[in-house]
Design a protein around this motif. Structure first.
Motif, PDB file in Angstrom:
ATOM      1  N   MET A   1      -1.464 -14.932  16.478  1.00  0.00           N
ATOM      2  CA  MET A   1      -0.824 -13.725  15.990  1.00  0.00           C
ATOM      3  C   MET A   1      -1.496 -13.271  14.700  1.00  0.00           C
ATOM      4  O   MET A   1      -1.947 -14.085  13.910  1.00  0.00           O
ATOM      5  CB  MET A   1       0.665 -13.975  15.754  1.00  0.00           C
ATOM      6  N   LYS A   2      -1.554 -11.964  14.510  1.00  0.00           N
ATOM      7  CA  LYS A   2      -2.160 -11.407  13.312  1.00  0.00           C
ATOM      8  C   LYS A   2      -1.088 -10.791  12.423  1.00  0.00           C
ATOM      9  O   LYS A   2      -0.012 -10.416  12.898  1.00  0.00           O
ATOM     10  CB  LYS A   2      -3.195 -10.334  13.690  1.00  0.00           C
ATOM     11  N   PRO A   3      -1.388 -10.660  11.107  1.00  0.00           N
ATOM     12  CA  PRO A   3      -0.401 -10.025  10.226  1.00  0.00           C
ATOM     13  C   PRO A   3      -0.153  -8.577  10.615  1.00  0.00           C
ATOM     14  O   PRO A   3      -1.014  -7.914  11.215  1.00  0.00           O
ATOM     15  CB  PRO A   3      -1.053 -10.115   8.843  1.00  0.00           C
ATOM     16  N   ALA A   4       1.026  -8.084  10.269  1.00  0.00           N
ATOM     17  CA  ALA A   4       1.303  -6.662  10.421  1.00  0.00           C
ATOM     18  C   ALA A   4       0.417  -5.885   9.439  1.00  0.00           C
ATOM     19  O   ALA A   4      -0.019  -6.428   8.423  1.00  0.00           O
ATOM     20  CB  ALA A   4       2.772  -6.387  10.146  1.00  0.00           C
ATOM     21  N   PRO A   5       0.129  -4.621   9.704  1.00  0.00           N
ATOM     22  CA  PRO A   5      -0.720  -3.834   8.787  1.00  0.00           C
ATOM     23  C   PRO A   5      -0.129  -3.795   7.376  1.00  0.00           C
ATOM     24  O   PRO A   5       1.084  -3.722   7.185  1.00  0.00           O
ATOM     25  CB  PRO A   5      -0.714  -2.439   9.422  1.00  0.00           C
ATOM     26  N   PHE A   6      -1.010  -3.873   6.391  1.00  0.00           N
ATOM     27  CA  PHE A   6      -0.580  -3.793   4.997  1.00  0.00           C
ATOM     28  C   PHE A   6      -1.714  -3.224   4.154  1.00  0.00           C
ATOM     29  O   PHE A   6      -2.882  -3.218   4.570  1.00  0.00           O
ATOM     30  CB  PHE A   6      -0.187  -5.176   4.465  1.00  0.00           C
ATOM     31  N   GLN A   7      -1.359  -2.750   2.959  1.00  0.00           N
ATOM     32  CA  GLN A   7      -2.347  -2.244   2.019  1.00  0.00           C
ATOM     33  C   GLN A   7      -2.682  -3.345   1.026  1.00  0.00           C
ATOM     34  O   GLN A   7      -1.783  -3.950   0.437  1.00  0.00           O
ATOM     35  CB  GLN A   7      -1.833  -1.004   1.286  1.00  0.00           C
ATOM     36  N   TYR A   8      -3.966  -3.569   0.830  1.00  0.00           N
ATOM     37  CA  TYR A   8      -4.444  -4.691   0.024  1.00  0.00           C
ATOM     38  C   TYR A   8      -4.917  -4.193  -1.339  1.00  0.00           C
ATOM     39  O   TYR A   8      -5.702  -3.226  -1.432  1.00  0.00           O
ATOM     40  CB  TYR A   8      -5.597  -5.367   0.764  1.00  0.00           C
ATOM     41  N   HIS A   9      -4.442  -4.839  -2.414  1.00  0.00           N
ATOM     42  CA  HIS A   9      -4.831  -4.488  -3.776  1.00  0.00           C
ATOM     43  C   HIS A   9      -5.405  -5.728  -4.450  1.00  0.00           C
ATOM     44  O   HIS A   9      -4.872  -6.829  -4.300  1.00  0.00           O
ATOM     45  CB  HIS A   9      -3.619  -4.004  -4.582  1.00  0.00           C
ATOM     46  N   ARG A  10      -6.477  -5.546  -5.249  1.00  0.00           N
ATOM     47  CA  ARG A  10      -7.115  -6.686  -5.903  1.00  0.00           C
ATOM     48  C   ARG A  10      -7.381  -6.359  -7.375  1.00  0.00           C
ATOM     49  O   ARG A  10      -8.511  -6.051  -7.763  1.00  0.00           O
ATOM     50  CB  ARG A  10      -8.406  -7.065  -5.191  1.00  0.00           C
ATOM     51  N   PRO A  11      -6.350  -6.428  -8.214  1.00  0.00           N
ATOM     52  CA  PRO A  11      -6.537  -6.127  -9.636  1.00  0.00           C
ATOM     53  C   PRO A  11      -7.334  -7.228 -10.333  1.00  0.00           C
ATOM     54  O   PRO A  11      -7.386  -8.369  -9.873  1.00  0.00           O
ATOM     55  CB  PRO A  11      -5.099  -6.073 -10.169  1.00  0.00           C
ATOM     56  N   THR A  12      -7.938  -6.861 -11.470  1.00  0.00           N
ATOM     57  CA  THR A  12      -8.713  -7.825 -12.246  1.00  0.00           C
ATOM     58  C   THR A  12      -8.105  -8.070 -13.628  1.00  0.00           C
ATOM     59  O   THR A  12      -8.693  -8.786 -14.435  1.00  0.00           O
ATOM     60  CB  THR A  12     -10.166  -7.352 -12.404  1.00  0.00           C
ATOM     61  N   SER A  13      -6.956  -7.490 -13.898  1.00  0.00           N
ATOM     62  CA  SER A  13      -6.277  -7.725 -15.166  1.00  0.00           C
ATOM     63  C   SER A  13      -4.775  -7.849 -14.920  1.00  0.00           C
ATOM     64  O   SER A  13      -4.248  -7.328 -13.922  1.00  0.00           O
ATOM     65  CB  SER A  13      -6.541  -6.593 -16.158  1.00  0.00           C
ATOM     66  N   VAL A  14      -4.092  -8.533 -15.829  1.00  0.00           N
ATOM     67  CA  VAL A  14      -2.644  -8.672 -15.723  1.00  0.00           C
ATOM     68  C   VAL A  14      -1.988  -7.301 -15.775  1.00  0.00           C
ATOM     69  O   VAL A  14      -1.048  -7.019 -15.019  1.00  0.00           O
ATOM     70  CB  VAL A  14      -2.104  -9.575 -16.850  1.00  0.00           C
ATOM     71  N   GLU A  15      -2.479  -6.429 -16.650  1.00  0.00           N
ATOM     72  CA  GLU A  15      -1.893  -5.097 -16.800  1.00  0.00           C
ATOM     73  C   GLU A  15      -1.967  -4.315 -15.497  1.00  0.00           C
ATOM     74  O   GLU A  15      -0.988  -3.667 -15.087  1.00  0.00           O
ATOM     75  CB  GLU A  15      -2.605  -4.331 -17.921  1.00  0.00           C
ATOM     76  N   ASP A  16      -3.133  -4.355 -14.839  1.00  0.00           N
ATOM     77  CA  ASP A  16      -3.277  -3.632 -13.572  1.00  0.00           C
ATOM     78  C   ASP A  16      -2.351  -4.209 -12.506  1.00  0.00           C
ATOM     79  O   ASP A  16      -1.760  -3.471 -11.712  1.00  0.00           O
ATOM     80  CB  ASP A  16      -4.727  -3.696 -13.089  1.00  0.00           C
ATOM     81  N   ALA A  17      -2.229  -5.533 -12.474  1.00  0.00           N
ATOM     82  CA  ALA A  17      -1.343  -6.164 -11.493  1.00  0.00           C
ATOM     83  C   ALA A  17       0.103  -5.747 -11.727  1.00  0.00           C
ATOM     84  O   ALA A  17       0.840  -5.448 -10.777  1.00  0.00           O
ATOM     85  CB  ALA A  17      -1.479  -7.682 -11.573  1.00  0.00           C
TER      86      ALA A  17
END
Length: 296
Positions: free
Chosen positions: A1-17
């Motif tokens: 089984m595969k995950p349901a569709p989702f939007q992926y985010h990859r921040p590089t700072s705590v503030e952005d996260a």
């Protein structure tokens, strides 16, 4: 089984996260991804957004100061296992880390991921409860700290609120002078590289390690996989204080753990066996910690 569709985010700072979590408060946070990917792959979790914090270097650190030890949420198991500073100041953490799964998991998994998952069998949750650690949380609105003994509510249920990140875990060093404190983390596993059937984390501080029969000044004890949360066994601690460690005292530790434990049945161990094992491994952890405190 595969995950349901989702939007992926990859921040590089705590503030952005934190900005992303404020915008998407129901997003799942991906730390080491040793558990979330499995859960999503089986569609037990179907988030619309995933915030991957693996590239936030500011959350990966070990800071051993005179008053406090702080370990960042994104610190890998391998880094904790190999930290000479932690081996000196809080050896329970490297000892817990080295018993997690296998090398590939330890190279990827993180302290914050384990704390966030809150599996009652997890090594770090058990150690954090034993050491009376504080878990520091941060959001776009500010930060707060929660005692580890109040943080865990059940598997995947914690004091962490929406839009918050685990920032670091801290331990006050005042209670654990290195010259007269011993620590131990013991666990029973049916096979290597799996979850422990039970585990025990213990620390013992003595008055004079050079005495013929050093007196226990203070003790700390917690059990893993013995209840629905990491279990602080206050009764087992109190019975030890004020006397040298003896066989009779270790028997009281066993009894306190047996009475406090409330485990569930598993395929390889029913609840009664786990209660007995919890008492036995707590006894071993206390005895090892005492021997290390006294140089034995």
């Amino acid at each position: 089984m595969k995950p349901a569709p989702f939007q992926y985010h990859r921040p590089t700072s705590v503030e952005d996260a934190l900005d992303l979590l404020a915008e998407h408060p129901e997003a799942e946070v991906m730390a080491g991804n040793q558990s979330l990917g499995i859960v999503m792959g089986n569609r037990l979790s179907t988030p619309d957004h995933v915030v991957d914090i693996n590239r936030i270097d500011a959350l990966s650190f070990v800071d051993v100061a005179e008053a406090e030890v702080a370990v960042g949420a994104m610190t890998r198991h391998r880094d904790i296992e190999r930290s000479a500073a932690l081996r000196e100041a809080l050896p329970m953490l490297p000892e817990a880390a080295e018993q997690i799964a296998g090398p590939s998991v330890r190279s990827r998994g993180t302290l914050g991921g384990s704390i966030g998952e809150a599996d009652p069998a997890g090594n770090y949750p058990t150690a954090a409860v034993a050491l009376d650690a504080d878990i520091h949380l941060v959001s776009a609105e500010g930060g707060r700290s929660v005692p580890a003994r109040d943080y865990f509510h059940g598997y995947m249920f914690t004091a962490l609120e929406e839009a918050e990140l685990i920032e670091r875990v801290t331990v006050d060093r005042a209670s654990f002078p290195t010259d007269r404190t011993g620590m131990a983390f013991t666990e029973l596993k049916p096979v290597a590289q799996t979850w422990p059937t039970v585990s025990a984390a213990a620390a013992v501080r003595v008055d004079d390690p050079g005495a013929e029969e050093p007196i226990v000044e203070a003790a700390w004890l917690a059990l893993g996989n013995a209840a629905d949360v990491p279990l602080h066994v206050a009764g087992g601690e109190e019975e030890l204080v004020g006397n040298p460690l003896s066989g009779e005292a270790l028997d009281t530790v066993y009894d306190a753990c047996f009475e406090a434990a409330d485990p569930t049945d598993e395929l390889h161990a029913d609840a009664e066996y786990k209660r007995e094992a919890a008492g036995e491994y707590a006894r071993r952890a206390i005895e090892t910690a005492y021997n290390r405190a006294t140089g034995g």
